[in-house]
Motif scaffolding. Structure first.
Motif, PDB file in Angstrom:
ATOM      1  N   ASP A   1     -34.180 -52.436  18.654  1.00  0.00           N
ATOM      2  CA  ASP A   1     -35.479 -53.056  18.406  1.00  0.00           C
ATOM      3  C   ASP A   1     -36.594 -52.066  18.768  1.00  0.00           C
ATOM      4  O   ASP A   1     -36.602 -51.479  19.834  1.00  0.00           O
ATOM      5  N   GLY A   2     -37.519 -51.891  17.844  1.00  0.00           N
ATOM      6  CA  GLY A   2     -38.640 -50.978  18.082  1.00  0.00           C
ATOM      7  C   GLY A   2     -38.354 -49.547  17.749  1.00  0.00           C
ATOM      8  O   GLY A   2     -38.985 -48.638  18.286  1.00  0.00           O
ATOM      9  N   LEU A   3     -37.385 -49.287  16.861  1.00  0.00           N
ATOM     10  CA  LEU A   3     -37.076 -47.905  16.495  1.00  0.00           C
ATOM     11  C   LEU A   3     -38.254 -47.221  15.813  1.00  0.00           C
ATOM     12  O   LEU A   3     -38.378 -46.009  15.833  1.00  0.00           O
ATOM     13  N   GLY A   4     -39.119 -48.028  15.177  1.00  0.00           N
ATOM     14  CA  GLY A   4     -40.255 -47.424  14.495  1.00  0.00           C
ATOM     15  C   GLY A   4     -41.228 -46.765  15.448  1.00  0.00           C
ATOM     16  O   GLY A   4     -42.076 -45.993  15.031  1.00  0.00           O
ATOM     17  N   THR A   5     -41.121 -47.078  16.748  1.00  0.00           N
ATOM     18  CA  THR A   5     -42.036 -46.488  17.728  1.00  0.00           C
ATOM     19  C   THR A   5     -41.404 -45.323  18.473  1.00  0.00           C
ATOM     20  O   THR A   5     -41.945 -44.870  19.475  1.00  0.00           O
ATOM     21  N   ILE A   6     -40.256 -44.832  18.008  1.00  0.00           N
ATOM     22  CA  ILE A   6     -39.620 -43.693  18.670  1.00  0.00           C
ATOM     23  C   ILE A   6     -40.517 -42.471  18.523  1.00  0.00           C
ATOM     24  O   ILE A   6     -40.911 -42.103  17.421  1.00  0.00           O
ATOM     25  N   ASN A   7     -40.851 -41.833  19.643  1.00  0.00           N
ATOM     26  CA  ASN A   7     -41.722 -40.661  19.631  1.00  0.00           C
ATOM     27  C   ASN A   7     -41.010 -39.478  20.256  1.00  0.00           C
ATOM     28  O   ASN A   7     -40.107 -39.636  21.085  1.00  0.00           O
ATOM     29  N   ILE A   8     -41.427 -38.307  19.852  1.00  0.00           N
ATOM     30  CA  ILE A   8     -40.903 -37.074  20.432  1.00  0.00           C
ATOM     31  C   ILE A   8     -41.726 -36.719  21.657  1.00  0.00           C
ATOM     32  O   ILE A   8     -42.951 -36.787  21.632  1.00  0.00           O
ATOM     33  N   LYS A   9     -41.052 -36.321  22.717  1.00  0.00           N
ATOM     34  CA  LYS A   9     -41.723 -36.032  23.974  1.00  0.00           C
ATOM     35  C   LYS A   9     -42.198 -34.586  24.014  1.00  0.00           C
ATOM     36  O   LYS A   9     -41.814 -33.751  23.203  1.00  0.00           O
ATOM     37  N   GLU A  10     -43.044 -34.317  25.005  1.00  0.00           N
ATOM     38  CA  GLU A  10     -43.637 -32.983  25.143  1.00  0.00           C
ATOM     39  C   GLU A  10     -42.576 -31.909  25.320  1.00  0.00           C
ATOM     40  O   GLU A  10     -42.644 -30.841  24.720  1.00  0.00           O
ATOM     41  N   GLY A  11     -41.577 -32.196  26.153  1.00  0.00           N
ATOM     42  CA  GLY A  11     -40.522 -31.211  26.371  1.00  0.00           C
ATOM     43  C   GLY A  11     -39.724 -30.911  25.119  1.00  0.00           C
ATOM     44  O   GLY A  11     -39.305 -29.772  24.894  1.00  0.00           O
ATOM     45  N   GLU A  12     -39.496 -31.924  24.286  1.00  0.00           N
ATOM     46  CA  GLU A  12     -38.758 -31.711  23.046  1.00  0.00           C
ATOM     47  C   GLU A  12     -39.557 -30.867  22.064  1.00  0.00           C
ATOM     48  O   GLU A  12     -38.992 -30.058  21.326  1.00  0.00           O
ATOM     49  N   VAL A  13     -40.879 -31.048  22.063  1.00  0.00           N
ATOM     50  CA  VAL A  13     -41.725 -30.230  21.194  1.00  0.00           C
ATOM     51  C   VAL A  13     -41.652 -28.769  21.619  1.00  0.00           C
ATOM     52  O   VAL A  13     -41.503 -27.864  20.784  1.00  0.00           O
ATOM     53  N   ALA A  14     -41.747 -28.517  22.921  1.00  0.00           N
ATOM     54  CA  ALA A  14     -41.642 -27.142  23.415  1.00  0.00           C
ATOM     55  C   ALA A  14     -40.266 -26.557  23.133  1.00  0.00           C
ATOM     56  O   ALA A  14     -40.131 -25.352  22.851  1.00  0.00           O
ATOM     57  N   ALA A  15     -39.237 -27.397  23.186  1.00  0.00           N
ATOM     58  CA  ALA A  15     -37.881 -26.915  22.916  1.00  0.00           C
ATOM     59  C   ALA A  15     -37.716 -26.480  21.463  1.00  0.00           C
ATOM     60  O   ALA A  15     -36.929 -25.578  21.168  1.00  0.00           O
ATOM     61  N   VAL A  16     -38.443 -27.113  20.539  1.00  0.00           N
ATOM     62  CA  VAL A  16     -38.391 -26.704  19.134  1.00  0.00           C
ATOM     63  C   VAL A  16     -38.849 -25.262  18.988  1.00  0.00           C
ATOM     64  O   VAL A  16     -38.210 -24.451  18.304  1.00  0.00           O
ATOM     65  N   LEU A  17     -39.950 -24.914  19.625  1.00  0.00           N
ATOM     66  CA  LEU A  17     -40.438 -23.538  19.549  1.00  0.00           C
ATOM     67  C   LEU A  17     -39.495 -22.583  20.261  1.00  0.00           C
ATOM     68  O   LEU A  17     -39.268 -21.457  19.788  1.00  0.00           O
ATOM     69  N   ALA A  18     -38.911 -23.026  21.382  1.00  0.00           N
ATOM     70  CA  ALA A  18     -37.978 -22.159  22.103  1.00  0.00           C
ATOM     71  C   ALA A  18     -36.763 -21.831  21.247  1.00  0.00           C
ATOM     72  O   ALA A  18     -36.301 -20.676  21.202  1.00  0.00           O
ATOM     73  N   ARG A  19     -36.229 -22.830  20.542  1.00  0.00           N
ATOM     74  CA  ARG A  19     -35.087 -22.569  19.666  1.00  0.00           C
ATOM     75  C   ARG A  19     -35.491 -21.716  18.464  1.00  0.00           C
ATOM     76  O   ARG A  19     -34.673 -20.966  17.921  1.00  0.00           O
ATOM     77  N   THR A  20     -36.755 -21.827  18.064  1.00  0.00           N
ATOM     78  CA  THR A  20     -37.240 -20.963  16.976  1.00  0.00           C
ATOM     79  C   THR A  20     -37.203 -19.504  17.401  1.00  0.00           C
ATOM     80  O   THR A  20     -36.803 -18.623  16.624  1.00  0.00           O
ATOM     81  N   TRP A  21     -37.622 -19.231  18.653  1.00  0.00           N
ATOM     82  CA  TRP A  21     -37.577 -17.846  19.134  1.00  0.00           C
ATOM     83  C   TRP A  21     -36.132 -17.346  19.208  1.00  0.00           C
ATOM     84  O   TRP A  21     -35.868 -16.166  18.926  1.00  0.00           O
ATOM     85  N   VAL A  22     -35.219 -18.234  19.584  1.00  0.00           N
ATOM     86  CA  VAL A  22     -33.805 -17.832  19.634  1.00  0.00           C
ATOM     87  C   VAL A  22     -33.308 -17.467  18.244  1.00  0.00           C
ATOM     88  O   VAL A  22     -32.614 -16.459  18.046  1.00  0.00           O
ATOM     89  N   ALA A  23     -33.685 -18.285  17.258  1.00  0.00           N
ATOM     90  CA  ALA A  23     -33.269 -18.009  15.884  1.00  0.00           C
ATOM     91  C   ALA A  23     -33.859 -16.699  15.384  1.00  0.00           C
ATOM     92  O   ALA A  23     -33.165 -15.895  14.737  1.00  0.00           O
ATOM     93  N   LEU A  24     -35.122 -16.458  15.683  1.00  0.00           N
ATOM     94  CA  LEU A  24     -35.735 -15.193  15.272  1.00  0.00           C
ATOM     95  C   LEU A  24     -35.127 -14.018  16.022  1.00  0.00           C
ATOM     96  O   LEU A  24     -34.988 -12.921  15.460  1.00  0.00           O
ATOM     97  N   GLY A  25     -34.783 -14.251  17.303  1.00  0.00           N
ATOM     98  CA  GLY A  25     -34.144 -13.183  18.059  1.00  0.00           C
ATOM     99  C   GLY A  25     -32.799 -12.786  17.492  1.00  0.00           C
ATOM    100  O   GLY A  25     -32.431 -11.606  17.490  1.00  0.00           O
ATOM    101  N   SER A  26     -32.045 -13.775  16.999  1.00  0.00           N
ATOM    102  CA  SER A  26     -30.750 -13.452  16.386  1.00  0.00           C
ATOM    103  C   SER A  26     -30.938 -12.646  15.103  1.00  0.00           C
ATOM    104  O   SER A  26     -30.137 -11.774  14.790  1.00  0.00           O
ATOM    105  N   MET A  27     -32.016 -12.946  14.365  1.00  0.00           N
ATOM    106  CA  MET A  27     -32.309 -12.132  13.179  1.00  0.00           C
ATOM    107  C   MET A  27     -32.724 -10.721  13.580  1.00  0.00           C
ATOM    108  O   MET A  27     -32.313  -9.736  12.973  1.00  0.00           O
ATOM    109  N   GLN A  28     -33.522 -10.634  14.636  1.00  0.00           N
ATOM    110  CA  GLN A  28     -34.015  -9.332  15.062  1.00  0.00           C
ATOM    111  C   GLN A  28     -32.918  -8.471  15.652  1.00  0.00           C
ATOM    112  O   GLN A  28     -32.958  -7.248  15.574  1.00  0.00           O
TER     113      GLN A  28
END
Length: 730
Positions: free
Chosen positions: A346-373
């Motif tokens: 109940d209330g799945l429509g109000t599921i929000n992403i937290k601040e830490g998860e947002v920062a983790a998205v960018l952190a994993r992006t750097w990991v992905a770019l690092g593997s390319m580099q």
């Protein structure tokens, strides 16, 4: 009697001038003409006495140093001159000057008081000036220095020579006191020790520089750009002094003799042009001696290159990796939601992403770019610097617009990456904040959200072609020997019919997706290649001093070729960099159409409908996969009605296809309207919205930056030819 009058004029109250009708034995002592003359003397005496009291009070208690200086000058110069005039008259009487003493040593009262005729208007003017300095204002305080200087300058136009001379002398006193305050700020970076509340530079803990300019404390002869330049000089000196404690390589503030000479050579009343040249000379001297060590051009170019490659998406792999990680985070959240028990959903429509998860998205992006580099030799210093400076956070404000520009639309492109408002920001460390402001970073954030949203939609649509199950016409026939049997042949026909039907149902979806990809690709190519890349190359050329300011036709071809082979050396001070960078951002925002809400709104709606289109296609693919498992392998889900879901998704898919087509058509229509909008075209042609007023504060030898004219909506419209797609029936 005459002695009593002179004493009264000197500031000593006398009963002779205070009594309206002095008598002796009931008879008047003075005739009517004498009484009128004494009224004039009494008026002058009263003005003199009141001025002595008021100037003493102002000089001792007034919060403005400038008002104190002017009040002291009134007392020590003009009232002292009046006292000397009284002594001169008295001396002339004692010497029996023929101009004052007549026959039989008679001193006519008209002759004595006639010597003070020119002082009446001057003392009345000085009295009005003292009242002006003491009068309470609407803000609750008394007169401010800027108000007094403006009034004194206005009094030069009264038409009276004596008032003009008096105003001119007081202007010199007031502006000298003000210039001393300015000198302490622009030469040493220090606010006045006394009367700081009356100085136009004020401390501001909320401002990123720590100081701000109060426009109400600016004299009329100081422009906003001149004030901004003085603010920059003082804050830079303050920072250098603090930095010098920890970094001895910066040395002292430099030799100040030439700068003091620049200010001392100014004449009064201060000329705005002469003052601006002196301030510019001080600023350039500071930049070329101290600030080049604190903020070298190499560090500026390094920072701007990070902004270009990551905030303006110059590195395509960054946008791709960030989009992939964001989509993966959203899918992960919904997978975890699906694994919850039914009563907890109940209330799945109000599921929000937290601040830490947002920062983790960018952190994993750097990991992905690092593997390319890591696949390439060497270390990517630019990537490491971006990893240190860039942040992805949940948005704290309702709108993410550039405050310095004031025109960036509030269309919420930042909502599209993670389905919640997020902002890509850059941490600006000292001394980079000497030329990069907080509003500049907010503008970069707005541009980043805008460009990233378009790139994300383009990538998500092209990823549909990677889903092989949706693109193939039919499955391979069953393996022998079953394929040769009657049941195998029937199964093959059934599979071909099934996939032929699905291919027919998907035809309009593929058409809409292809048209959307074409549209987004052309929009992105125009924005990224023509606008962003073109303006960046032009700005970078100006930064490095390799910009071609001349063209064949204006001079001989030999001179032009010679100019190309001998490029000038860039030597821009931080404020010139800041002004040029703001003009670059202004041109970038305008040419990216981020000032046109009537364009960004339908584009935003198109991107939303594109997300719906992609989501429905993936959902339909999942339903078909489940139906195949049920029909071919006997895997049955008792809690789902796949046929009803398929029908419902296909119905919604047709609706979204129609909306996507409608939004594409609307965006093209808006572009056509803009191509014929005279106001919009004039804005696009405007190279410098700030006007010529800022030119005076830029070193003429360096060259003033003017963004070149690039792009054009008509060039984009020529590429957006959809044939008869808009005319086709639904």
């Amino acid at each position: 009697m005459l002695h009593e009058i002179l004493l009264s004029l000197s500031g000593h109250p006398s009963p002779l001038l205070r009594n309206e009708e002095p008598t002796a034995g009931g008879q008047p002592l003075l005739s009517a003409p004498e009484r009128e003359l004494l009224k004039t003397a009494a008026h002058i005496s009263e003005l003199h006495c009141s001025l002595i009291q008021h100037t003493t009070h102002i000089s001792a208690t007034h919060p403005s140093v400038i008002c104190r200086a002017v009040s002291t000058a009134v007392s020590s110069v003009h009232l002292a001159a009046f006292q000397r005039k009284i002594l001169e008259v008295e001396d002339g009487i004692l010497r029996q000057d023929a101009g004052l003493v007549g026959a039989y040593n008679i001193v006519p009262l008209t002759a004595a008081l006639g010597e003070f005729t020119g002082w009446t208007r001057r003392l009345e003017w000085l009295w009005a000036l003292s009242q002006f300095m003491l009068k309470k204002r609407d803000h609750g305080s008394t007169c401010r220095g800027a108000e007094l200087m403006n009034k004194l300058r206005a009094e030069l136009q009264t038409g009276y020579a004596d008032i003009e001379a008096t105003s001119l002398s007081l202007i010199q006193v007031a502006e000298t006191a003000w210039l001393k305050q300015v000198s302490a700020w622009v030469l040493y970076g220090r606010l006045p020790g006394f009367g700081a509340d009356d100085f136009f530079v004020q401390k501001d803990s909320e401002d990123e520089q720590g100081y701000k300019v109060d426009p109400q404390l600016l004299p009329s002869f100081v422009s906003d750009d001149m004030a901004a330049s003085m603010l920059f000089i003082g804050t830079s000196l303050h920072r250098v002094r603090d930095k010098g404690v920890a970094d001895p390589t910066l040395g002292a503030l430099g030799h100040l003799y030439s700068q003091i000479q620049e200010l001392s050579a100014l004449t009064y009343p201060l000329s705005p042009t002469a003052l601006s040249r002196a301030i510019m000379s001080i600023r350039l001297h500071l930049s070329r001696t101290v600030l080049q060590k604190l903020l070298p051009l190499e560090k500026v170019l390094e920072m701007l290159q990070v902004l270009r490659q990551f905030m303006l998406l110059g590195r395509g792999e960054f946008a791709m990796a960030l989009t992939q990680q964001a989509d993966e985070k959203i899918r992960d959240r919904w997978r975890r939601a699906d694994n919850l028990a039914y009563e907890k959903r109940d209330g799945l429509g109000t599921i929000n992403i937290k601040e830490g998860e947002v920062a983790a998205v960018l952190a994993r992006t750097w990991v992905a770019l690092g593997s390319m580099q890591s696949q390439h030799a060497g270390e990517d210093e630019e990537l490491e610097l971006a990893r240190e400076l860039l942040q992805l956070n949940l948005s704290k404000s309702k709108a993410s617009t550039g405050l310095s520009l004031g025109k960036v639309v509030a269309t919420p492109f930042r909502n599209l990456l993670l389905s919640v408002p997020v902002d890509m920001t850059v941490r600006i460390y000292s001394p980079l904040d000497l030329f990069l402001s907080r509003s500049d970073m907010q503008t970069y954030t707005s541009i980043n959200s805008y460009l990233l949203s378009i790139r994300r939609a383009h990538l998500r649509l092209t990823d549909l072609w990677k889903v092989t199950r949706l693109r193939r016409h039919h499955l391979a026939p069953p393996r022998p020997p079953f394929s040769s049997t009657q049941g195998g042949i029937a199964k093959t026909k059934e599979l071909r019919k099934r996939w032929s039907t699905r291919a027919t149902n998907m035809r309009s979806a593929w058409t809409t997706s292809s048209a959307s990809i074409f549209f987004l690709a052309e929009i992105e190519a125009y924005l990224q290649v023509e606008v962003v890349e073109g303006l960046w190359d032009d700005f970078q050329s100006w930064l490095t001093g390799k910009r071609e300011e001349t063209r064949p036709g204006s001079e001989s071809l030999a001179t032009y070729d010679e100019a190309l082979t001998r490029p000038t050396v860039a030597n821009h001070d931080p404020q010139s960099l800041s002004i040029a960078h703001q003009q670059y951002l202004q041109a970038l925002v305008r040419r990216l159409l981020l000032t046109q809400a009537k364009f960004t709104e339908p584009l935003y709606n198109l991107l939303i409908q594109t997300d719906h289109l992609v989501a429905l296609i993936y959902r339909l693919d999942g339903i078909w996969t489940s139906m195949d498992l049920e029909a071919d392998e006997g895997v049955v889900d008792a809690f789902s009605n796949l046929e009803a879901e398929e029908s419902d998704v296909q119905s919604h898919l047709r609706e979204v296809e129609s909306k996507v087509k409608k939004e594409v058509e609307e965006v093209v229509r808006v572009l056509r309207d803009l191509s014929m909008d005279s106001e919009f075209l004039a804005e696009m042609e405007d190279e410098d919205p700030a006007g010529d007023s800022r030119e005076i504060m830029i070193d003429e030898g360096e060259g003033r930056f003017k963004p070149k004219r690039i792009g054009g909506v008509d060039r984009l419209l020529m590429k957006l030819d959809f044939g008869r797609w808009f005319d086709a029936k639904e």
